[in-house]
Design a protein around this motif. Structure first.
Motif, PDB file in Angstrom:
ATOM      1  N   ILE A 139       0.989  -1.254  -0.090  1.00  0.00           N
ATOM      2  CA  ILE A 139       0.099   0.230   0.068  1.00  0.00           C
ATOM      3  C   ILE A 139       0.991   1.170   0.288  1.00  0.00           C
ATOM      4  O   ILE A 139      -0.113   2.354  -0.866  1.00  0.00           O
ATOM      5  N   ASP A 140       1.953   1.357   0.719  1.00  0.00           N
ATOM      6  CA  ASP A 140       2.934   2.033   0.259  1.00  0.00           C
ATOM      7  C   ASP A 140       3.109   2.599  -0.995  1.00  0.00           C
ATOM      8  O   ASP A 140       3.997   3.684  -1.084  1.00  0.00           O
ATOM      9  N   GLU A 141       3.587   1.603  -1.625  1.00  0.00           N
ATOM     10  CA  GLU A 141       4.627   1.929  -2.448  1.00  0.00           C
ATOM     11  C   GLU A 141       3.345   2.254  -4.276  1.00  0.00           C
ATOM     12  O   GLU A 141       3.587   1.965  -5.184  1.00  0.00           O
ATOM     13  N   LEU A 142       1.551   2.169  -2.975  1.00  0.00           N
ATOM     14  CA  LEU A 142       0.714   1.836  -4.851  1.00  0.00           C
ATOM     15  C   LEU A 142       0.729   3.260  -5.314  1.00  0.00           C
ATOM     16  O   LEU A 142       1.127   3.250  -6.964  1.00  0.00           O
ATOM     17  N   PHE A 143       0.894   4.839  -4.315  1.00  0.00           N
ATOM     18  CA  PHE A 143       0.780   5.939  -5.519  1.00  0.00           C
ATOM     19  C   PHE A 143       2.434   5.859  -6.503  1.00  0.00           C
ATOM     20  O   PHE A 143       2.037   6.678  -7.211  1.00  0.00           O
ATOM     21  N   ASP A 144       3.627   5.684  -5.582  1.00  0.00           N
ATOM     22  CA  ASP A 144       4.194   5.647  -6.552  1.00  0.00           C
ATOM     23  C   ASP A 144       4.453   5.222  -7.567  1.00  0.00           C
ATOM     24  O   ASP A 144       4.827   5.728  -8.430  1.00  0.00           O
ATOM     25  N   THR A 145       4.266   3.749  -7.860  1.00  0.00           N
ATOM     26  CA  THR A 145       3.636   2.757  -9.195  1.00  0.00           C
ATOM     27  C   THR A 145       2.740   3.148  -9.735  1.00  0.00           C
ATOM     28  O   THR A 145       3.155   2.789 -11.454  1.00  0.00           O
ATOM     29  N   ILE A 146       2.009   3.868  -9.358  1.00  0.00           N
ATOM     30  CA  ILE A 146       1.059   3.612 -10.419  1.00  0.00           C
ATOM     31  C   ILE A 146       0.508   5.269 -11.283  1.00  0.00           C
ATOM     32  O   ILE A 146       0.482   5.251 -12.192  1.00  0.00           O
ATOM     33  N   LYS A 147       1.479   6.015 -10.406  1.00  0.00           N
ATOM     34  CA  LYS A 147       0.776   7.336 -10.866  1.00  0.00           C
ATOM     35  C   LYS A 147       1.672   7.618 -12.148  1.00  0.00           C
ATOM     36  O   LYS A 147       0.868   8.508 -13.005  1.00  0.00           O
ATOM     37  N   ASP A 148       2.071   7.261 -12.543  1.00  0.00           N
ATOM     38  CA  ASP A 148       3.413   7.641 -13.913  1.00  0.00           C
ATOM     39  C   ASP A 148       2.412   6.292 -15.497  1.00  0.00           C
ATOM     40  O   ASP A 148       2.921   6.496 -16.649  1.00  0.00           O
ATOM     41  N   ASP A 149       1.707   5.262 -14.403  1.00  0.00           N
ATOM     42  CA  ASP A 149       1.337   3.824 -15.639  1.00  0.00           C
ATOM     43  C   ASP A 149       0.100   4.333 -15.965  1.00  0.00           C
ATOM     44  O   ASP A 149      -0.850   4.397 -15.136  1.00  0.00           O
ATOM     45  N   LEU A 150      -0.832   5.371 -17.327  1.00  0.00           N
ATOM     46  CA  LEU A 150      -1.560   5.286 -17.737  1.00  0.00           C
ATOM     47  C   LEU A 150      -2.607   3.964 -17.439  1.00  0.00           C
ATOM     48  O   LEU A 150      -3.910   4.251 -17.654  1.00  0.00           O
ATOM     49  N   GLU A 151      -2.060   2.780 -17.963  1.00  0.00           N
ATOM     50  CA  GLU A 151      -2.822   1.493 -18.199  1.00  0.00           C
ATOM     51  C   GLU A 151      -2.854   1.500 -16.601  1.00  0.00           C
ATOM     52  O   GLU A 151      -4.863   0.942 -16.814  1.00  0.00           O
ATOM     53  N   LEU A 152      -2.381   0.958 -16.080  1.00  0.00           N
ATOM     54  CA  LEU A 152      -2.969   0.922 -14.308  1.00  0.00           C
ATOM     55  C   LEU A 152      -3.981   2.181 -13.966  1.00  0.00           C
ATOM     56  O   LEU A 152      -5.035   1.301 -13.730  1.00  0.00           O
ATOM     57  N   ASP A 174      -8.335   5.617  -0.565  1.00  0.00           N
ATOM     58  CA  ASP A 174      -7.991   6.837  -0.117  1.00  0.00           C
ATOM     59  C   ASP A 174      -6.629   6.764  -0.780  1.00  0.00           C
ATOM     60  O   ASP A 174      -6.360   8.204  -1.525  1.00  0.00           O
ATOM     61  N   LYS A 175      -6.027   5.697  -1.389  1.00  0.00           N
ATOM     62  CA  LYS A 175      -4.608   6.605  -1.940  1.00  0.00           C
ATOM     63  C   LYS A 175      -5.018   5.926  -3.749  1.00  0.00           C
ATOM     64  O   LYS A 175      -4.537   7.306  -3.946  1.00  0.00           O
ATOM     65  N   ILE A 176      -6.551   5.666  -3.823  1.00  0.00           N
ATOM     66  CA  ILE A 176      -6.675   5.352  -4.964  1.00  0.00           C
ATOM     67  C   ILE A 176      -7.332   7.086  -5.585  1.00  0.00           C
ATOM     68  O   ILE A 176      -6.797   7.561  -6.562  1.00  0.00           O
ATOM     69  N   PHE A 177      -7.533   7.546  -4.373  1.00  0.00           N
ATOM     70  CA  PHE A 177      -8.511   8.597  -4.608  1.00  0.00           C
ATOM     71  C   PHE A 177      -7.100   9.906  -4.511  1.00  0.00           C
ATOM     72  O   PHE A 177      -7.308  10.947  -5.561  1.00  0.00           O
ATOM     73  N   GLU A 178      -6.475   9.043  -4.299  1.00  0.00           N
ATOM     74  CA  GLU A 178      -4.842  10.120  -4.986  1.00  0.00           C
ATOM     75  C   GLU A 178      -4.719  10.759  -6.074  1.00  0.00           C
ATOM     76  O   GLU A 178      -4.305  11.642  -6.537  1.00  0.00           O
ATOM     77  N   LEU A 179      -4.260   8.971  -6.317  1.00  0.00           N
ATOM     78  CA  LEU A 179      -4.498   9.141  -8.318  1.00  0.00           C
ATOM     79  C   LEU A 179      -5.155   9.807  -8.824  1.00  0.00           C
ATOM     80  O   LEU A 179      -5.003  10.101  -9.957  1.00  0.00           O
ATOM     81  N   LYS A 180      -6.379   9.990  -8.490  1.00  0.00           N
ATOM     82  CA  LYS A 180      -6.799  10.207  -9.147  1.00  0.00           C
ATOM     83  C   LYS A 180      -6.816  11.738  -9.249  1.00  0.00           C
ATOM     84  O   LYS A 180      -8.140  12.607 -10.426  1.00  0.00           O
ATOM     85  N   GLU A 181      -6.566  12.604  -7.662  1.00  0.00           N
ATOM     86  CA  GLU A 181      -6.749  13.639  -7.900  1.00  0.00           C
ATOM     87  C   GLU A 181      -5.437  13.902  -8.927  1.00  0.00           C
ATOM     88  O   GLU A 181      -5.777  15.510  -9.179  1.00  0.00           O
TER      89      GLU A 181
END
Length: 181
Positions: A139-152, A174-181
């Motif tokens: 979970i702590d790596e989720l944001f950094d791992t996905i933020k630049d991968d449009l498909e994911l 909550d982390k996914i909501f951060e990604l959407k922002e």
């Protein structure tokens, strides 16, 4: 997919018998899909299929806990793992031949080999012949791992809780909501 009772699988604490029962249940489900599709006339078939698949995911999670902890298996909330549906599986809009997209969120906690448990869970799902596309991240790596991968990132726009820790699911949302922002 035929009706499957998780309770039937869990009466036996033997991992091999649980695996055999789950495998048999998946086979029966796959054979019954066409009949169910016709019976439902296509309407709400995706919902039906998603609910049936959820049962197998829950059963597999219980079997994995049994294989790691035996009769000392902790409650779902006490394991830092959450199983989350993605895409058409999350929306209950799957077709007969759809792969099952899902995500496992986990948190590294001292005392648990969480990553090993997650890998064992995925292996169990593959062993019972579910057509799965798993993705798993700490979970702590989720944001950094996905933020630049449009498909994911696109896959994570629709999520739904399936099983395991609801608390970790809320943290993941909550982390996914951060990604959407």
């Amino acid at each position: 997919m035929g009706r499957v009772s998780s309770i039937k699988f869990l009466k036996s604490k033997d991992e091999d018998s649980v695996l055999a029962s789950c495998k048999d249940g998946v086979l029966k489900c796959k054979k019954a899909l066409k009949k169910q599709f016709i019976k439902l006339g296509g309407r709400s078939f995706g919902t039906y299929q998603s609910k049936e698949i959820d049962k197998f995911f829950k059963c597999a999670f219980e079997a994995t806990k049994i294989s790691y902890f035996g009769e000392f298996a902790p409650d779902d909330e006490q394991l830092p793992i959450s199983v989350i549906a993605l895409g058409s599986y999350a929306l209950s809009e799957m077709s007969v031949r759809s792969d099952i997209d899902f995500f496992i969120s986990y948190k590294n906690v001292a005392g648990y080999n969480v990553k090993d448990i997650v890998k064992s869970y995925i292996k169990f799902l593959k062993d019972i012949n579910l057509d799965i596309n798993p993705v798993y991240y700490e979970i702590d790596e989720l944001f950094d791992t996905i933020k630049d991968d449009l498909e994911l990132k696109t896959m994570f726009y629709q999520v739904r809780y399936v099983c395991a820790s609801k608390q970790l699911y809320k943290m993941t949302k909550d982390k996914i909501f951060e990604l959407k922002e």
